[in-house]
Design a protein around this motif. Sequence first.
Motif, PDB file in Angstrom:
ATOM      1  N   GLN A  21      36.338  82.388  -4.653  1.00 46.76           N
ATOM      2  CA  GLN A  21      35.768  83.526  -5.794  1.00 46.76           C
ATOM      3  C   GLN A  21      35.214  83.185  -6.930  1.00 46.76           C
ATOM      4  N   ARG A  22      34.106  83.837  -7.307  1.00 46.49           N
ATOM      5  CA  ARG A  22      33.310  83.388  -8.420  1.00 46.49           C
ATOM      6  C   ARG A  22      33.899  83.921  -9.824  1.00 46.49           C
ATOM      7  N   THR A  23      35.162  83.635 -10.111  1.00 45.77           N
ATOM      8  CA  THR A  23      35.974  84.344 -11.150  1.00 45.77           C
ATOM      9  C   THR A  23      36.809  82.933 -11.785  1.00 45.77           C
ATOM     10  N   ARG A  24      37.391  83.351 -12.712  1.00 38.70           N
ATOM     11  CA  ARG A  24      38.152  82.454 -13.322  1.00 38.70           C
ATOM     12  C   ARG A  24      39.377  82.249 -12.748  1.00 38.70           C
ATOM     13  N   ASN A  25      39.815  83.245 -11.941  1.00 39.91           N
ATOM     14  CA  ASN A  25      40.942  82.849 -10.702  1.00 39.91           C
ATOM     15  C   ASN A  25      40.557  82.203  -9.749  1.00 39.91           C
ATOM     16  N   GLY A  26      39.644  82.208  -9.221  1.00 40.13           N
ATOM     17  CA  GLY A  26      38.806  81.459  -8.103  1.00 40.13           C
ATOM     18  C   GLY A  26      38.807  79.860  -8.643  1.00 40.13           C
ATOM     19  N   ALA A  27      38.507  79.745  -9.734  1.00 40.68           N
ATOM     20  CA  ALA A  27      38.210  78.501 -10.179  1.00 40.68           C
ATOM     21  C   ALA A  27      39.814  77.615 -10.361  1.00 40.68           C
ATOM     22  N   VAL A  28      40.664  78.321 -11.016  1.00 43.49           N
ATOM     23  CA  VAL A  28      41.963  77.980 -11.007  1.00 43.49           C
ATOM     24  C   VAL A  28      42.733  77.852  -9.718  1.00 43.49           C
ATOM     25  N   ALA A  29      42.633  78.546  -8.861  1.00 45.66           N
ATOM     26  CA  ALA A  29      43.138  78.294  -7.392  1.00 45.66           C
ATOM     27  C   ALA A  29      42.539  77.041  -6.870  1.00 45.66           C
ATOM     28  N   CYS A  30      41.250  76.928  -7.190  1.00 44.59           N
ATOM     29  CA  CYS A  30      40.759  75.648  -6.640  1.00 44.59           C
ATOM     30  C   CYS A  30      41.135  74.508  -7.125  1.00 44.59           C
ATOM     31  N   ALA A  31      41.262  74.374  -8.555  1.00 42.91           N
ATOM     32  CA  ALA A  31      41.652  73.454  -9.246  1.00 42.91           C
ATOM     33  C   ALA A  31      43.473  73.019  -8.783  1.00 42.91           C
ATOM     34  N   GLU A  32      44.046  73.911  -8.600  1.00 44.30           N
ATOM     35  CA  GLU A  32      45.315  73.684  -7.997  1.00 44.30           C
ATOM     36  C   GLU A  32      45.416  73.094  -6.987  1.00 44.30           C
ATOM     37  N   HIS A  33      44.633  73.667  -5.909  1.00 46.80           N
ATOM     38  CA  HIS A  33      44.423  72.993  -4.594  1.00 46.80           C
ATOM     39  C   HIS A  33      44.098  71.486  -4.684  1.00 46.80           C
ATOM     40  N   VAL A  34      42.985  71.299  -5.314  1.00 50.41           N
ATOM     41  CA  VAL A  34      42.560  70.094  -5.535  1.00 50.41           C
ATOM     42  C   VAL A  34      43.640  69.134  -6.237  1.00 50.41           C
ATOM     43  N   VAL A  43      46.694  66.937   6.029  1.00 50.17           N
ATOM     44  CA  VAL A  43      48.089  67.613   5.477  1.00 50.17           C
ATOM     45  C   VAL A  43      47.781  68.396   4.250  1.00 50.17           C
ATOM     46  N   ALA A  44      47.103  68.155   3.307  1.00 51.22           N
ATOM     47  CA  ALA A  44      46.789  68.630   1.985  1.00 51.22           C
ATOM     48  C   ALA A  44      46.090  69.814   2.356  1.00 51.22           C
ATOM     49  N   ASP A  45      45.058  69.908   3.176  1.00 50.75           N
ATOM     50  CA  ASP A  45      44.213  71.100   3.214  1.00 50.75           C
ATOM     51  C   ASP A  45      44.681  72.096   4.193  1.00 50.75           C
ATOM     52  N   HIS A  46      45.641  71.615   5.072  1.00 52.87           N
ATOM     53  CA  HIS A  46      45.912  72.612   5.993  1.00 52.87           C
ATOM     54  C   HIS A  46      47.651  72.915   5.854  1.00 52.87           C
ATOM     55  N   TRP A  47      48.456  72.031   5.326  1.00 53.15           N
ATOM     56  CA  TRP A  47      49.867  72.288   5.171  1.00 53.15           C
ATOM     57  C   TRP A  47      50.352  72.626   3.631  1.00 53.15           C
ATOM     58  N   VAL A  48      49.821  71.581   2.747  1.00 54.34           N
ATOM     59  CA  VAL A  48      50.230  71.694   1.088  1.00 54.34           C
ATOM     60  C   VAL A  48      49.377  72.927   0.523  1.00 54.34           C
ATOM     61  N   GLN A  49      48.108  73.111   0.900  1.00 55.22           N
ATOM     62  CA  GLN A  49      47.480  74.384   0.233  1.00 55.22           C
ATOM     63  C   GLN A  49      48.261  75.380   0.645  1.00 55.22           C
ATOM     64  N   ILE A  50      48.290  76.421  -0.409  1.00 56.49           N
ATOM     65  CA  ILE A  50      49.140  77.808  -0.121  1.00 56.49           C
ATOM     66  C   ILE A  50      47.987  78.609   0.088  1.00 56.49           C
ATOM     67  N   ASP A  51      48.371  79.893   0.880  1.00 54.72           N
ATOM     68  CA  ASP A  51      47.596  81.029   1.242  1.00 54.72           C
ATOM     69  C   ASP A  51      46.799  81.281   0.000  1.00 54.72           C
ATOM     70  N   ASP A  52      47.443  81.619  -1.120  1.00 54.23           N
ATOM     71  CA  ASP A  52      46.701  82.293  -2.299  1.00 54.23           C
ATOM     72  C   ASP A  52      45.500  81.170  -2.696  1.00 54.23           C
ATOM     73  N   GLN A  53      45.796  79.955  -2.711  1.00 60.23           N
ATOM     74  CA  GLN A  53      44.762  79.099  -3.213  1.00 60.23           C
ATOM     75  C   GLN A  53      43.627  79.256  -2.206  1.00 60.23           C
ATOM     76  N   ALA A  54      43.791  79.175  -1.005  1.00 55.83           N
ATOM     77  CA  ALA A  54      42.812  79.121   0.420  1.00 55.83           C
ATOM     78  C   ALA A  54      42.090  80.318   0.374  1.00 55.83           C
ATOM     79  N   VAL A  55      42.613  81.569  -0.117  1.00 54.93           N
ATOM     80  CA  VAL A  55      42.066  82.805  -0.123  1.00 54.93           C
ATOM     81  C   VAL A  55      41.149  82.962  -1.320  1.00 54.93           C
ATOM     82  N   ASN A  56      41.505  82.294  -2.291  1.00 57.84           N
ATOM     83  CA  ASN A  56      40.922  82.820  -3.807  1.00 57.84           C
ATOM     84  C   ASN A  56      40.009  81.452  -4.134  1.00 57.84           C
TER      85      ASN A  56
END
Length: 150
Positions: free
Chosen positions: A35-48, A19-32
Amino acid sequence: MTPARFAAIYAALTAAHEVADHWVQIDDQAVNKGQRTRNGAVACAEHVITYTATQAAALAAVQRVTGMRLSWKRAALGLAISAGTHYIADRQGGHWRDEKPRGIVRLAAATGHAGWLKRDPNAGYLMDQAWHKGWIFVAALVAASAGETS
């Protein structure tokens, strides 16, 4: 630990993962998130964070509905294992075919999977999901290992 206790916890964590990986995770998090950037780290942290909250809610539901009493210290440790290993894997996102792979991609290549990763467009996703579910198994063992406490 009883087999039923482990099975209930593993089922809850696995269902919550899907559910969390496929429904709760938003597209911005999945796409970013890869990325080897601060934005990527933040998107991943938000998803986790939302991923872990979904798994925690599933454990709470199991406890409430079944009457099984969880040790929340052990459950928190299991959730931390799931969250930490999820973050590690998801920071690889979009980099399964890099010329200079990192992390679990390097591990997959070292264990004989480099050709499959390059050949099959689904291999990266399947390796990612296998990684997550293997660690969910460990997390469930940890969460289920405590006695009947609150």
